[in-house]
Design an enzyme around this catalytic site. Structure first.
Site, PDB file in Angstrom:
ATOM      1  N   ASP A  10      48.078   2.312   5.249  1.00 25.67           N
ATOM      2  CA  ASP A  10      47.448   3.565   4.785  1.00 25.67           C
ATOM      3  C   ASP A  10      46.572   4.157   5.895  1.00 25.67           C
ATOM      4  O   ASP A  10      45.358   4.291   5.746  1.00 25.67           O
ATOM      5  CB  ASP A  10      46.632   3.345   3.499  1.00 25.67           C
ATOM      6  CG  ASP A  10      45.454   2.373   3.679  1.00 25.67           C
ATOM      7  OD1 ASP A  10      44.509   2.453   2.861  1.00 25.67           O
ATOM      8  OD2 ASP A  10      45.478   1.553   4.631  1.00 25.67           O
ATOM      9  N   ASP A  15      44.371   0.756  10.456  1.00 23.57           N
ATOM     10  CA  ASP A  15      45.826   0.659  10.265  1.00 23.57           C
ATOM     11  C   ASP A  15      46.550   1.143  11.524  1.00 23.57           C
ATOM     12  O   ASP A  15      47.513   0.531  11.985  1.00 23.57           O
ATOM     13  CB  ASP A  15      46.289   1.541   9.104  1.00 23.57           C
ATOM     14  CG  ASP A  15      45.636   1.224   7.794  1.00 23.57           C
ATOM     15  OD1 ASP A  15      44.462   1.585   7.619  1.00 23.57           O
ATOM     16  OD2 ASP A  15      46.292   0.589   6.952  1.00 23.57           O
ATOM     17  N   THR A 123      48.679  -3.496   4.883  1.00 23.71           N
ATOM     18  CA  THR A 123      47.287  -3.306   5.307  1.00 23.71           C
ATOM     19  C   THR A 123      46.592  -2.228   4.475  1.00 23.71           C
ATOM     20  O   THR A 123      45.587  -1.644   4.881  1.00 23.71           O
ATOM     21  CB  THR A 123      47.203  -2.910   6.800  1.00 23.71           C
ATOM     22  OG1 THR A 123      47.884  -1.656   6.981  1.00 23.71           O
ATOM     23  CG2 THR A 123      47.812  -3.973   7.690  1.00 23.71           C
ATOM     24  N   PHE A 164      38.240  -3.077  -0.600  1.00 24.79           N
ATOM     25  CA  PHE A 164      38.849  -1.785  -0.927  1.00 24.79           C
ATOM     26  C   PHE A 164      40.341  -1.876  -1.272  1.00 24.79           C
ATOM     27  O   PHE A 164      40.776  -1.342  -2.300  1.00 24.79           O
ATOM     28  CB  PHE A 164      38.652  -0.823   0.245  1.00 24.79           C
ATOM     29  CG  PHE A 164      39.217   0.549   0.023  1.00 24.79           C
ATOM     30  CD1 PHE A 164      40.418   0.916   0.610  1.00 24.79           C
ATOM     31  CD2 PHE A 164      38.558   1.474  -0.780  1.00 24.79           C
ATOM     32  CE1 PHE A 164      40.955   2.185   0.410  1.00 24.79           C
ATOM     33  CE2 PHE A 164      39.081   2.745  -0.986  1.00 24.79           C
ATOM     34  CZ  PHE A 164      40.286   3.107  -0.399  1.00 24.79           C
ATOM     35  N   ASN A 165      41.156  -2.541  -0.444  1.00 29.41           N
ATOM     36  CA  ASN A 165      42.607  -2.546  -0.669  1.00 29.41           C
ATOM     37  C   ASN A 165      42.967  -3.132  -2.026  1.00 29.41           C
ATOM     38  O   ASN A 165      43.868  -2.655  -2.713  1.00 29.41           O
ATOM     39  CB  ASN A 165      43.327  -3.333   0.428  1.00 29.41           C
ATOM     40  CG  ASN A 165      43.351  -2.597   1.748  1.00 29.41           C
ATOM     41  OD1 ASN A 165      43.161  -1.381   1.793  1.00 29.41           O
ATOM     42  ND2 ASN A 165      43.542  -3.328   2.837  1.00 29.41           N
ATOM     43  N   HIS A 241      39.675  -4.636  10.610  1.00 29.33           N
ATOM     44  CA  HIS A 241      40.307  -5.297   9.465  1.00 29.33           C
ATOM     45  C   HIS A 241      41.820  -5.490   9.641  1.00 29.33           C
ATOM     46  O   HIS A 241      42.313  -6.600   9.712  1.00 29.33           O
ATOM     47  CB  HIS A 241      40.072  -4.474   8.191  1.00 29.33           C
ATOM     48  CG  HIS A 241      38.638  -4.214   7.860  1.00 29.33           C
ATOM     49  ND1 HIS A 241      37.762  -5.177   7.394  1.00 29.33           N
ATOM     50  CD2 HIS A 241      37.911  -3.060   7.916  1.00 29.33           C
ATOM     51  CE1 HIS A 241      36.581  -4.634   7.169  1.00 29.33           C
ATOM     52  NE2 HIS A 241      36.636  -3.354   7.480  1.00 29.33           N
ATOM     53  N   ASP A 242      42.550  -4.396   9.695  1.00 30.74           N
ATOM     54  CA  ASP A 242      44.009  -4.476   9.618  1.00 30.74           C
ATOM     55  C   ASP A 242      44.671  -5.159  10.813  1.00 30.74           C
ATOM     56  O   ASP A 242      45.632  -5.921  10.633  1.00 30.74           O
ATOM     57  CB  ASP A 242      44.592  -3.071   9.428  1.00 30.74           C
ATOM     58  CG  ASP A 242      44.140  -2.451   8.112  1.00 30.74           C
ATOM     59  OD1 ASP A 242      44.065  -1.223   8.014  1.00 30.74           O
ATOM     60  OD2 ASP A 242      43.856  -3.224   7.168  1.00 30.74           O
TER      61      ASP A 242
HETATM   62  O1  RIB Z   1      38.564  -2.940   3.262  1.00 25.59           O
HETATM   63  C1  RIB Z   1      39.189  -2.602   4.475  1.00 25.59           C
HETATM   64  C2  RIB Z   1      40.566  -2.102   4.227  1.00 25.59           C
HETATM   65  O2  RIB Z   1      40.514  -0.894   3.475  1.00 25.59           O
HETATM   66  C3  RIB Z   1      41.317  -1.737   5.518  1.00 25.59           C
HETATM   67  O3  RIB Z   1      42.689  -1.937   5.324  1.00 25.59           O
HETATM   68  C4  RIB Z   1      41.036  -0.278   5.672  1.00 25.59           C
HETATM   69  O4  RIB Z   1      42.061   0.397   6.417  1.00 25.59           O
HETATM   70  C5  RIB Z   1      41.068   0.166   4.242  1.00 25.59           C
HETATM   71  O5  RIB Z   1      42.427   0.366   3.874  1.00 25.59           O
HETATM   72 CA    CA Z   2      44.256  -0.107   5.705  1.00 23.41          CA
END
Ligand code: RIB
Ligand code: CA
Length: 312
Positions: A10, A15, A123, A164-165, A241-242
Site C-alpha cells: 500500500d 512500501d 506490507t 496499522f496493517n 517497517h516494510d
Molecule cells: O504500521 C506500519 C505499517 O502501516 C507499514 O506497512 C506502513 O506502510 C503502513 O502500511
Molecule cells: Ca505498508
C-alpha cells in the site's frame, strides 16, 4: 536460484522502499506487485506503485486490489504518508501499463503457473491475501511462506493494542494467520529497531543516482511524522517497517525470530486488530507464527544502501 515472490503493498513511503529493495536483489524473482488500500485509497496506492516502479525502470505486472477491508470501513494514514500517499519527491507519470487483472486474479494465476512454491510479502492490510484464500483455497499449496509486515507483541502504533496493517482489516488478518501457511511476522517489535538515522539518509542521497536521491526525499518526508511522535515512541530516526519483511526473505540471518502462537483480536472495543502473541506459551497452542523481535540494524541499513547503489 532466485526465490519467487509476490509483493502486496500500500505505497506508502516504506512500501516504496521495500519494493526498490526487492527489485535490486539478485536473490528474489518478483513475479508480480499487487496493491491494497491502506496508507491511502486504492487509486492512490495503485498509482504510487506504478509511478515508483516506472521511475526505477522496473518492468513487472502491477495489479489493483481491494479498495476497502473485507467488512470494515477503510482507515488511511495521510498523517504519515501525505494526501498522495507518497508525498515528498515529485515523480513523473507512470510508464508501466496497469494490469487489467485484479490483485486476486494476478496472485492466483502467478501461483498456479509457478513451478516452485512462492513467498508472499504483504506490507499492507491483508485484504487481498484473505480474498485469495476465500476464493481459491487450493492455491495455498503453492505458497512457501508469508513474510509480512504487521502486528506486534508489545503495543500498537495506531491504537494502544494494534499495529496499522492489522487494524485496517482484522478479519482478513484472522484468515491469513489461521491459513496454516508458515508466517514470518515482521511487526513493530522488530521494525521499531529498524530505524534509519539522518546521517544514513544523507549517505543514501550521496549515492547520487536518481532512485537513491528519490529514496532520500521519501525519507525526508517520512521523517517528519516520526520526529513529531518522537516523544511517544522515543524514535531517534524513522522505522523502516516494510523493508524488514523483504530483508527477511533476502537474508533471514539479519533478523531474530521466536515461534509463537498468535491470534487476531477481531471483537475488542479497545483491542480490535491486536496480534495476541503467546510469547511465554502459556496456552500451549500450536506455534503458527515466527515473530521477529530483533534485527542487525547496521546490516539491514547496509543492505538498503547497497541496494540503492544498483540503480542508475
Ligand atoms: O504500521 C506500519 C505499517 O502501516 C507499514 O506497512 C506502513 O506502510 C503502513 O502500511
Ligand atoms: Ca505498508
Amino acid at each position: 536460484m532466485k526465490k519467487p515472490v509476490i509483493i502486496d503493498c500500500d505505497p506508502g513511503h516504506d512500501d516504496a522502499i521495500a519494493l526498490l529493495l526487492a527489485f535490486s536483489s539478485d536473490k528474489l524473482d518478483v513475479r508480480a506487485v499487487t496493491t491494497v488500500a491502506g496508507n491511502q485509497t486504492i487509486e492512490k496506492t495503485f498509482n504510487n506503485a506504478l509511478k515508483v516502479l516506472s521511475f526505477a525502470g522496473v518492468d513487472v505486472e502491477v495489479s489493483k486490489g481491494a479498495e476497502k477491508p473485507l467488512i470494515r470501513e477503510l482507515k488511511t494514514a495521510p498523517e504519515v504518508h501525505g494526501e498522495s500517499g507518497l508525498d515528498g519527491p515529485e515523480l513523473p507519470p507512470a510508464t508501466i501499463k496497469p494490469s487489467k487483472r485484479s490483485a486476486v486474479e494476478t496472485i492466483v494465476d502467478v501461483l498456479n503457473k509457478s513451478s516452485e512454491k512462492v513467498t508472499l510479502i504483504p506490507t499492507g492490510a491483508l485484504t487481498n491475501i484473505a480474498q485469495v484464500f476465500i476464493s481459491h483455497p487450493e492455491v495455498k499449496d503453492k505458497i512457501d511462506r508469508i513474510s509480512l509486515m504487521g502486528g506486534s507483541c508489545y503495543g500498537g502504533n495506531w491504537t494502544p493494542a494494534a499495529e496499522f496493517n492489522i487494524l485496517v482489516d482484522p478479519e482478513a488478518a484472522n484468515i491469513v494467520f489461521n491459513s496454516g501457511i508458515p508466517i514470518t511476522m515482521c511487526g513493530l517489535d522488530v521494525t521499531h529497531k529498524a530505524q534509519i538515522y539522518k546521517d544514513e539518509i544523507e549517505n543514501i542521497r550521496g549515492i547520487g543516482n536518481k532512485v537513491a536521491v528519490m529514496v532520500a526525499e521519501l525519507l525526508d518526508f517520512f521523517g517528519k511524522f516520526h520526529e513529531a511522535v518522537n516523544d511517544k515512541f522515543g524514535f531517534a530516526g524513522s522505522p523502516l517497517h516494510d523493508p524488514v519483511a523483504v530483508a527477511w526473505v533476502i537474508d533471514p540471518t539479519l533478523i531474530t525470530t521466536k515461534s509463537c502462537h498468535v491470534d487476531i483480536e477481531t471483537w475488542g472495543e479497545f483491542t480490535s486488530g491486536c496480534t495476541v502473541v503467546d510469547y511465554n506459551d502459556v496456552e500451549g497452542k500450536p506455534k503458527n507464527v515466527d515473530v521477529a523481535f530483533d534485527i542487525d540494524r547496521e546490516g539491514f541499513i547496509n543492505m538498503l544502501y547497497e541496494a540503492m547503489k544498483k540503480y542508475n
